[in-house]
Structure formats: C-alpha cells, structure tokens
Design a protein around this motif. Structure first.
Motif, PDB file in Angstrom:
ATOM      1  N   ASN A  67       0.847  -1.182   0.000  1.00  0.00           N
ATOM      2  CA  ASN A  67       0.000   0.000   0.000  1.00  0.00           C
ATOM      3  C   ASN A  67       0.891   1.245   0.000  1.00  0.00           C
ATOM      4  O   ASN A  67       2.126   1.139  -0.031  1.00  0.00           O
ATOM      5  CB  ASN A  67      -0.934   0.014   1.223  1.00  0.00           C
ATOM      6  CG  ASN A  67      -0.182  -0.304   2.511  1.00  0.00           C
ATOM      7  OD1 ASN A  67       0.935   0.176   2.732  1.00  0.00           O
ATOM      8  ND2 ASN A  67      -0.783  -1.116   3.362  1.00  0.00           N
ATOM      9  N   LYS A  68       0.266   2.419   0.039  1.00  0.00           N
ATOM     10  CA  LYS A  68       1.029   3.662   0.000  1.00  0.00           C
ATOM     11  C   LYS A  68       1.935   3.787   1.218  1.00  0.00           C
ATOM     12  O   LYS A  68       3.070   4.282   1.117  1.00  0.00           O
ATOM     13  CB  LYS A  68       0.080   4.869  -0.074  1.00  0.00           C
ATOM     14  CG  LYS A  68       0.824   6.200  -0.069  1.00  0.00           C
ATOM     15  CD  LYS A  68      -0.124   7.381  -0.169  1.00  0.00           C
ATOM     16  CE  LYS A  68       0.636   8.691  -0.064  1.00  0.00           C
ATOM     17  NZ  LYS A  68      -0.261   9.874  -0.211  1.00  0.00           N
ATOM     18  N   GLU A  69       1.453   3.363   2.375  1.00  0.00           N
ATOM     19  CA  GLU A  69       2.261   3.472   3.587  1.00  0.00           C
ATOM     20  C   GLU A  69       3.569   2.700   3.444  1.00  0.00           C
ATOM     21  O   GLU A  69       4.646   3.207   3.782  1.00  0.00           O
ATOM     22  CB  GLU A  69       1.479   2.950   4.794  1.00  0.00           C
ATOM     23  CG  GLU A  69       2.246   3.075   6.108  1.00  0.00           C
ATOM     24  CD  GLU A  69       1.444   2.552   7.290  1.00  0.00           C
ATOM     25  OE1 GLU A  69       1.939   2.639   8.425  1.00  0.00           O
ATOM     26  OE2 GLU A  69       0.324   2.040   7.074  1.00  0.00           O
ATOM     27  N   GLU A  70       3.476   1.474   2.931  1.00  0.00           N
ATOM     28  CA  GLU A  70       4.693   0.700   2.740  1.00  0.00           C
ATOM     29  C   GLU A  70       5.591   1.362   1.702  1.00  0.00           C
ATOM     30  O   GLU A  70       6.814   1.388   1.842  1.00  0.00           O
ATOM     31  CB  GLU A  70       4.378  -0.725   2.303  1.00  0.00           C
ATOM     32  CG  GLU A  70       5.648  -1.575   2.166  1.00  0.00           C
ATOM     33  CD  GLU A  70       5.396  -2.950   1.593  1.00  0.00           C
ATOM     34  OE1 GLU A  70       6.203  -3.848   1.870  1.00  0.00           O
ATOM     35  OE2 GLU A  70       4.415  -3.129   0.855  1.00  0.00           O
ATOM     36  N   LEU A  71       5.001   1.908   0.663  1.00  0.00           N
ATOM     37  CA  LEU A  71       5.780   2.572  -0.372  1.00  0.00           C
ATOM     38  C   LEU A  71       6.567   3.743   0.210  1.00  0.00           C
ATOM     39  O   LEU A  71       7.759   3.917  -0.086  1.00  0.00           O
ATOM     40  CB  LEU A  71       4.861   3.075  -1.491  1.00  0.00           C
ATOM     41  CG  LEU A  71       5.530   3.920  -2.573  1.00  0.00           C
ATOM     42  CD1 LEU A  71       6.611   3.136  -3.289  1.00  0.00           C
ATOM     43  CD2 LEU A  71       4.488   4.437  -3.561  1.00  0.00           C
ATOM     44  N   LEU A  72       5.924   4.541   1.047  1.00  0.00           N
ATOM     45  CA  LEU A  72       6.610   5.685   1.648  1.00  0.00           C
ATOM     46  C   LEU A  72       7.771   5.224   2.526  1.00  0.00           C
ATOM     47  O   LEU A  72       8.837   5.845   2.542  1.00  0.00           O
ATOM     48  CB  LEU A  72       5.627   6.524   2.461  1.00  0.00           C
ATOM     49  CG  LEU A  72       4.538   7.245   1.654  1.00  0.00           C
ATOM     50  CD1 LEU A  72       3.614   8.008   2.577  1.00  0.00           C
ATOM     51  CD2 LEU A  72       5.144   8.170   0.616  1.00  0.00           C
ATOM     52  N   HIS A  73       7.566   4.132   3.256  1.00  0.00           N
ATOM     53  CA  HIS A  73       8.652   3.601   4.088  1.00  0.00           C
ATOM     54  C   HIS A  73       9.809   3.114   3.222  1.00  0.00           C
ATOM     55  O   HIS A  73      10.988   3.329   3.572  1.00  0.00           O
ATOM     56  CB  HIS A  73       8.135   2.462   4.954  1.00  0.00           C
ATOM     57  CG  HIS A  73       7.184   2.906   6.025  1.00  0.00           C
ATOM     58  ND1 HIS A  73       6.386   2.039   6.743  1.00  0.00           N
ATOM     59  CD2 HIS A  73       6.878   4.140   6.500  1.00  0.00           C
ATOM     60  CE1 HIS A  73       5.659   2.707   7.602  1.00  0.00           C
ATOM     61  NE2 HIS A  73       5.926   3.991   7.475  1.00  0.00           N
ATOM     62  N   LEU A  74       9.489   2.488   2.104  1.00  0.00           N
ATOM     63  CA  LEU A  74      10.536   2.027   1.192  1.00  0.00           C
ATOM     64  C   LEU A  74      11.289   3.208   0.587  1.00  0.00           C
ATOM     65  O   LEU A  74      12.517   3.167   0.424  1.00  0.00           O
ATOM     66  CB  LEU A  74       9.925   1.182   0.076  1.00  0.00           C
ATOM     67  CG  LEU A  74       9.390  -0.192   0.484  1.00  0.00           C
ATOM     68  CD1 LEU A  74       8.574  -0.803  -0.655  1.00  0.00           C
ATOM     69  CD2 LEU A  74      10.527  -1.134   0.874  1.00  0.00           C
ATOM     70  N   MET A  75      10.563   4.271   0.276  1.00  0.00           N
ATOM     71  CA  MET A  75      11.190   5.462  -0.283  1.00  0.00           C
ATOM     72  C   MET A  75      12.123   6.103   0.739  1.00  0.00           C
ATOM     73  O   MET A  75      13.249   6.500   0.410  1.00  0.00           O
ATOM     74  CB  MET A  75      10.111   6.445  -0.738  1.00  0.00           C
ATOM     75  CG  MET A  75       9.350   5.974  -1.972  1.00  0.00           C
ATOM     76  SD  MET A  75       7.754   6.816  -2.204  1.00  0.00           S
ATOM     77  CE  MET A  75       8.259   8.530  -2.267  1.00  0.00           C
ATOM     78  N   PHE A  76      11.650   6.208   1.965  1.00  0.00           N
ATOM     79  CA  PHE A  76      12.487   6.789   3.016  1.00  0.00           C
ATOM     80  C   PHE A  76      13.730   5.936   3.243  1.00  0.00           C
ATOM     81  O   PHE A  76      14.842   6.449   3.411  1.00  0.00           O
ATOM     82  CB  PHE A  76      11.695   6.920   4.316  1.00  0.00           C
ATOM     83  CG  PHE A  76      12.467   7.566   5.430  1.00  0.00           C
ATOM     84  CD1 PHE A  76      12.575   8.942   5.509  1.00  0.00           C
ATOM     85  CD2 PHE A  76      13.119   6.798   6.383  1.00  0.00           C
ATOM     86  CE1 PHE A  76      13.305   9.549   6.526  1.00  0.00           C
ATOM     87  CE2 PHE A  76      13.853   7.387   7.398  1.00  0.00           C
ATOM     88  CZ  PHE A  76      13.943   8.769   7.473  1.00  0.00           C
ATOM     89  N   ASP A  77      13.551   4.636   3.224  1.00  0.00           N
ATOM     90  CA  ASP A  77      14.699   3.744   3.440  1.00  0.00           C
ATOM     91  C   ASP A  77      15.702   3.867   2.303  1.00  0.00           C
ATOM     92  O   ASP A  77      16.910   3.772   2.529  1.00  0.00           O
ATOM     93  CB  ASP A  77      14.222   2.302   3.569  1.00  0.00           C
ATOM     94  CG  ASP A  77      15.306   1.391   4.118  1.00  0.00           C
ATOM     95  OD1 ASP A  77      15.706   1.589   5.285  1.00  0.00           O
ATOM     96  OD2 ASP A  77      15.760   0.490   3.390  1.00  0.00           O
TER      97      ASP A  77
END
Length: 243
Positions: A67-77
């Motif tokens: 989902n978007k939440e996981e995507l944002l975490h992946l982007m931050f990482d």
C-alpha cells in the motif's frame, strides 16, 4: 449464413500484437515515487498516480508494494541508503555523530517533504537500520552507556526528521518566482517587527531581544541544535546508567 468475401479493393491487415510490458519491480516503483516527491511532494504520491506512470493498473503495483504506507517507508529507506556511514573512531565520536546527522538531514532536505514519512513510526528498513547501527556503534565506542546511546539515537533521528520536514513546509510557502532567500528575509523581517511591537509590559524580554530571537540561518540553527544534543550526550561518557 456464410460470410461474404471481402471486396478485392480491401485487404485484411493482420493485427500486430501489442508488445508485452516489461514486468515491474519494487525498485522501479520506489524510483518513480521519489521522482514524484522531488517534483510535487509526498501528497502527490498515490498508487493510482504511480500506475499511470507505468501505464498499468494499480493492481499491478500491489504485487510489489502492499500500500502507500509501505511505499513511503521504502522510499524513506532508499534515501537512508544514500547516507555514507562512518567507521567508529573513539577519539572523534562527537564529530562523527554530528557528521552523520548532517548527511541524513541534507538528503531528507533534498527530497522535498519525504521526512514526513518517518514521523510517528520507527524506520526499520535495511538502510535505516544500517544508519542506526553505525550511529549506535559510534556512541558506544565513545563511551556512551548503552541506554543513553539508545535513547539518544531516537532523539537524534527525531531532530533530523522534524527539522527537515519543517524546512519543507517553508519551501511550500514560496510564491511563484520567489527564492528561498527572499522568502526567509520576508518571513524573518515580519516576525522581528511583530516581536518588536509586542506590549512591553507583558513581553519585555521578547521585545528587547527580538533581533537575536530571529537571527541565524536554518543551517546555523541546525548546527546549534546538534551542539546542544551532543554536548549534553558527552556528559554521560564513562558513567554507568541503569536501563
């Protein structure tokens, strides 16, 4: 009824099959998300928007990102992975911690308001953990007790992320054609005037020290905050602190 034959002046044109789309990867999706953040900010990122980038349906993305939440975490990482870690040097541990904070802060500031993705969560991707491991190792090598180092790691990350996110909010307030310098000159000037004209009987100190309250660039204030945090941390070196 049998079909009529085609007139001789009409010829059938064989349909060309559409070329098969190359399969998506999680890395490509993260890259596309970061490009959107750079150009428009974190609010512009959505699964539907990314699907349009790849000319596919949103369902195709869910095979790689929940989902978007996981995507944002992946982007931050992914951004944390760009931070070059330092090998612990006990003699220079304070400067090493500051330098890693500077590097993380600079990258978060570069990617618009991506720092928001790290608020109210614990960055736990492999790159964020790599950064945390390096900072923890530096503090421990400098003699900082484990409990103090652990809490300091949390506070330092919060300081970096919050400062970078606040800066991004200021950037969003820029008007068309206005430079960052022009914006801050106007903002600071208005704030100084406001402080200076506060009632002297109620706010004598704020009014008297309006100039120093609004002095300093964002970089200078960030460095000042680092000094305060690390100087305070150094008080614990060599001490035993109960968890």
């Amino acid at each position: 009824m049998s079909e009529l034959p085609l007139p001789p002046w009409r010829r059938t044109v064989p349909k060309r099959p559409r070329p098969a789309k190359a399969p998506l990867s999680q890395n490509e999706i993260v890259d596309a998300g970061l490009r959107i953040v750079l150009e428009e900010g974190i609010e512009a990122v959505s699964m539907r928007r990314l699907a349009a980038v790849f000319d596919t349906g949103a369902s195709s993305l869910y095979a790689h990102v929940a989902n978007k939440e996981e995507l944002l975490h992946l982007m931050f990482d992914r951004i944390c992975g760009q931070v070059e870690v330092l090998t612990p040097d006990p003699e220079h541990w304070q400067e090493q911690i500051k330098e890693m904070c500077r590097r993380g802060h600079a990258l978060m500031a570069k990617y618009n308001d991506i720092a928001r993705a790290a608020l109210a969560t614990v960055p736990s991707g492999p790159n964020a953990l790599r950064m945390s491991e390096a900072m923890l190792a530096i503090m421990l090598a400098g003699g900082v007790p484990p409990q103090v180092a652990a809490w300091s790691l949390d506070r330092l990350f919060l300081y970096i992320v919050a400062d970078a996110y606040e800066n991004s909010l200021h950037q969003q307030n820029l008007t068309d054609g206005q430079s960052t310098r022009e914006y801050f000159d106007t903002f600071v000037g208005q704030l100084t005037d406001y402080y200076t004209n506060l009632p002297a009987d109620r706010f004598p100190n704020i009014r008297a020290h309006a100039a120093v309250l609004t002095a300093g660039s964002g970089d200078e204030r960030f460095e000042f905050g680092l000094d305060m945090l690390i100087d305070g941390l150094s008080r614990y070196t060599g001490r035993t602190v109960d968890p």
